[in-house]
Design a protein around this motif. Structure first.
Motif, mmCIF file in Angstrom:
data_model
loop_
_atom_site.group_PDB
_atom_site.id
_atom_site.type_symbol
_atom_site.label_atom_id
_atom_site.label_comp_id
_atom_site.label_asym_id
_atom_site.label_seq_id
_atom_site.Cartn_x
_atom_site.Cartn_y
_atom_site.Cartn_z
ATOM 1 N N TRP A 139 -2.333 -63.422 55.531
ATOM 2 C CA TRP A 139 -3.318 -64.167 56.312
ATOM 3 C C TRP A 139 -3.007 -63.995 57.797
ATOM 4 N N LEU A 140 -3.986 -64.309 58.633
ATOM 5 C CA LEU A 140 -3.689 -64.482 60.048
ATOM 6 C C LEU A 140 -2.899 -65.761 60.218
ATOM 7 N N GLY A 141 -1.964 -65.773 61.148
ATOM 8 C CA GLY A 141 -1.178 -66.981 61.354
ATOM 9 C C GLY A 141 -0.496 -66.972 62.690
ATOM 10 N N GLY A 142 0.493 -67.850 62.823
ATOM 11 C CA GLY A 142 1.246 -67.910 64.062
ATOM 12 C C GLY A 142 0.871 -69.124 64.881
ATOM 13 N N THR A 143 1.724 -69.432 65.838
ATOM 14 C CA THR A 143 1.491 -70.584 66.707
ATOM 15 C C THR A 143 1.327 -70.127 68.148
ATOM 16 N N SER A 144 2.428 -69.738 68.790
ATOM 17 C CA SER A 144 2.325 -69.307 70.187
ATOM 18 C C SER A 144 1.697 -67.925 70.302
ATOM 19 N N THR A 145 1.990 -67.033 69.370
ATOM 20 C CA THR A 145 1.373 -65.711 69.341
ATOM 21 C C THR A 145 0.859 -65.455 67.930
ATOM 22 N N GLU A 146 -0.152 -64.610 67.835
ATOM 23 C CA GLU A 146 -0.717 -64.305 66.529
ATOM 24 C C GLU A 146 0.129 -63.274 65.806
ATOM 25 N N VAL A 147 0.315 -63.503 64.517
ATOM 26 C CA VAL A 147 1.014 -62.567 63.646
ATOM 27 C C VAL A 147 0.270 -62.544 62.319
ATOM 28 N N ILE A 148 0.670 -61.630 61.461
ATOM 29 C CA ILE A 148 0.221 -61.645 60.077
ATOM 30 C C ILE A 148 1.334 -62.287 59.262
ATOM 31 N N VAL A 149 1.030 -63.366 58.579
ATOM 32 C CA VAL A 149 2.029 -63.999 57.727
ATOM 33 C C VAL A 149 1.741 -63.600 56.279
ATOM 34 N N PHE A 150 2.804 -63.497 55.483
ATOM 35 C CA PHE A 150 2.585 -63.118 54.085
ATOM 36 C C PHE A 150 3.513 -63.884 53.163
ATOM 37 N N PHE A 151 2.995 -64.139 51.972
ATOM 38 C CA PHE A 151 3.720 -64.869 50.937
ATOM 39 C C PHE A 151 4.022 -63.913 49.805
ATOM 40 N N ASP A 152 5.307 -63.694 49.527
ATOM 41 C CA ASP A 152 5.752 -62.808 48.458
ATOM 42 C C ASP A 152 5.561 -63.519 47.118
ATOM 43 N N ILE A 153 4.695 -62.974 46.270
ATOM 44 C CA ILE A 153 4.364 -63.626 44.997
ATOM 45 C C ILE A 153 5.579 -63.700 44.078
ATOM 46 N N ASN A 154 6.380 -62.641 44.014
ATOM 47 C CA ASN A 154 7.540 -62.619 43.123
ATOM 48 C C ASN A 154 8.615 -63.614 43.552
ATOM 49 N N ASN A 155 8.964 -63.578 44.847
ATOM 50 C CA ASN A 155 10.083 -64.383 45.340
ATOM 51 C C ASN A 155 9.668 -65.735 45.892
ATOM 52 N N GLU A 156 8.349 -65.950 46.057
ATOM 53 C CA GLU A 156 7.806 -67.206 46.595
ATOM 54 C C GLU A 156 8.442 -67.548 47.942
ATOM 55 N N THR A 157 8.454 -66.550 48.833
ATOM 56 C CA THR A 157 8.997 -66.729 50.174
ATOM 57 C C THR A 157 7.971 -66.283 51.208
ATOM 58 N N PHE A 158 8.093 -66.840 52.441
ATOM 59 C CA PHE A 158 7.210 -66.513 53.548
ATOM 60 C C PHE A 158 7.927 -65.633 54.557
ATOM 61 N N MET A 159 7.192 -64.681 55.130
ATOM 62 C CA MET A 159 7.677 -63.884 56.255
ATOM 63 C C MET A 159 6.481 -63.577 57.146
ATOM 64 N N ASP A 160 6.714 -62.871 58.252
ATOM 65 C CA ASP A 160 5.590 -62.515 59.103
ATOM 66 C C ASP A 160 5.746 -61.096 59.639
ATOM 67 N N ILE A 161 4.622 -60.516 60.058
ATOM 68 C CA ILE A 161 4.554 -59.170 60.616
ATOM 69 C C ILE A 161 3.870 -59.274 61.978
ATOM 70 N N PRO A 162 4.481 -58.777 63.054
ATOM 71 C CA PRO A 162 3.829 -58.842 64.366
ATOM 72 C C PRO A 162 2.603 -57.939 64.420
ATOM 73 N N PHE A 163 1.649 -58.333 65.266
ATOM 74 C CA PHE A 163 0.484 -57.506 65.524
ATOM 75 C C PHE A 163 0.899 -56.258 66.305
ATOM 76 N N PRO A 164 0.079 -55.198 66.274
ATOM 77 C CA PRO A 164 0.386 -54.027 67.100
ATOM 78 C C PRO A 164 0.399 -54.397 68.576
ATOM 79 N N GLU A 165 1.419 -53.921 69.296
ATOM 80 C CA GLU A 165 1.581 -54.277 70.703
ATOM 81 C C GLU A 165 0.417 -53.809 71.550
#
Length: 404
Positions: free
Chosen positions: A229-255
């Motif tokens: 999904w789109l996410g983030g607070t101060s800057t926009e990132v792509i956040v993702f939820f790993d279905i197998n491990n049930e954990t959250f991480m994020d990916i920065p947008f292209p600079e």
């Protein structure tokens, strides 16, 4: 049947895997030995793998009357340069005969379509549910959810997110619901919810994204075993939820993605282009950049795939659609063999021809308007729900699908 049963099981499996889906479903009703063979998890997985390897994908689209259609990508890519004339096959779906107010695609995975449905009259008998549905077999499973998740006048509908995917660790499917820092996970096999607490509020709503349609903010994008999904607070990132491990991480947008300029209306959308995660950066009314992450999870691997300049598209006018529109593009949904790209736009589907830069509204036979719902492969994925949709007969009556 006796001659078939005398063959080794692996030979029988190879024969049935070559049959059309409808024939396999019919053979399940012939006798118990065939039913047992064709319901085996190994057979269902082999059938799914063949569907994925053959790259035979279908698209679900819906018109303004809430009628749903399936379009074969193969026939779509073999069409002429003008997009009119693609055959859209009408399909019934669960609750097609009910008073449906809202129909949202929450996700799709392994041939299962996850639909968000709201029905009834507002504030009287309104109901909402998530329906996981296999269009090939007609099986479905309903999951109760809060009514306000699809109530667009409610503040809650601006914050909630949904995702759907497959957990290979337990060989089961999961529905994910996120509200602020609380994550709820529903497992289809056990038909139960569990809550996961997060220390961070991953899914924040940047102010300009509140202009976007709630349907587009609500659903996550499944890729590489995670929902994005789109996410983030101060800057926009792509956040993702790993279905197998049930954990959250994020990916920065292209600079180098387009920065907002004073007075510009800009929004971003996450999608999948080919086999890669992508993000569309839209300057409303002017241009769209589509960036592709070639190496998943590596920010330096973002590359600009293409740019669409200008707001106008060529319109193929029909009696029911006399007006012309200007479009603000959202995200690509599929790259076709003829070089065209199907784009999910806020008012429907458009196709973009990379060779000449021409963009057209995408229309299909039997459909005056078309709105993208989801893409899927045909599969025999089995939820063991025991519920199958009713199908229409030629005289307009209904009859239940038989199953063993």
């Amino acid at each position: 049947m006796s001659s078939l049963s005398s063959l080794p099981e692996e030979v029988q499996v190879d024969i049935f895997l070559r049959l059309p889906d409808n024939s396999i479903l019919a053979c399940r009703c012939v006798c118990k030995p065939l039913c047992n063979l064709l319901y085996k998890p190994s057979f269902i997985k082999n059938h799914l793998n063949l569907s994925i390897q053959s790259n035979r994908r279908f698209m679900l689209a819906i018109d303004d009357n809430k009628e749903m259609y399936s379009i074969n990508y193969d026939s779509r890519s073999a069409s002429s340069s003008r997009v009119v004339g693609n055959r859209a096959v009408h399909v019934g779906y669960p609750f097609w005969d009910k008073n449906i107010k809202t129909l949202v695609a929450v996700g799709s995975c392994n041939g299962l379509i996850c639909l968000g449905i709201s029905s009834g009259r507002k504030n009287i008998d309104e109901k909402s549910c998530i329906c996981v549905w296999n269009p090939s077999t007609g099986e479905y499973q309903n999951i109760e959810i809060p009514v306000n998740d699809f109530n667009y006048s409610s503040e809650l509908s601006y914050s909630v997110r949904y995702g759907f995917g497959y957990d290979s660790n337990i060989d089961d499917y999961k529905l994910v619901r996120i509200l602020d820092n609380e994550i709820e996970v529903y497992t289809l096999g056990s038909k139960s919810w569990k809550t996961i607490q997060c220390t961070e509020r991953y899914i924040a709503i940047p102010g300009h994204n509140r202009r976007l349609n709630v349907k587009r903010r609500l659903s996550g994008v499944l890729h590489n075993g995670s929902v994005h999904w789109l996410g983030g607070t101060s800057t926009e990132v792509i956040v993702f939820f790993d279905i197998n491990n049930e954990t959250f991480m994020d990916i920065p947008f292209p600079e180098e993605a387009l920065p907002p300029l004073p007075g510009d209306r800009i929004h971003k959308d996450v999608g999948v282009f080919g086999d890669c995660l992508c993000v569309a950066v839209v300057v409303v009314g002017f241009m769209t950049e589509v960036w592709v992450m070639q190496d998943y999870g590596v920010r330096e691997s973002w590359v600009k795939q293409f740019t669409i300049n200008g707001p106008s598209v060529e319109i193929i006018c029909l009696p029911l659609m006399p007006r012309c529109y200007q479009y603000s593009f959202s995200k690509p949904t599929w790259s076709l063999e003829n070089g065209e790209i199907l784009i999910d736009e806020h008012r429907g589907l458009v196709s973009y021809d990379q060779s000449n830069g021409i963009t057209r509204r995408d229309l299909f036979d039997s459909m005056a308007t078309s709105r993208y719902i989801a893409s899927y492969v045909k599969s025999l994925a089995y939820m063991k729900s025991g519920t199958y949709m009713e199908k229409r007969t030629t005289n307009g009556d209904q009859k239940k699908r038989k199953h063993v």
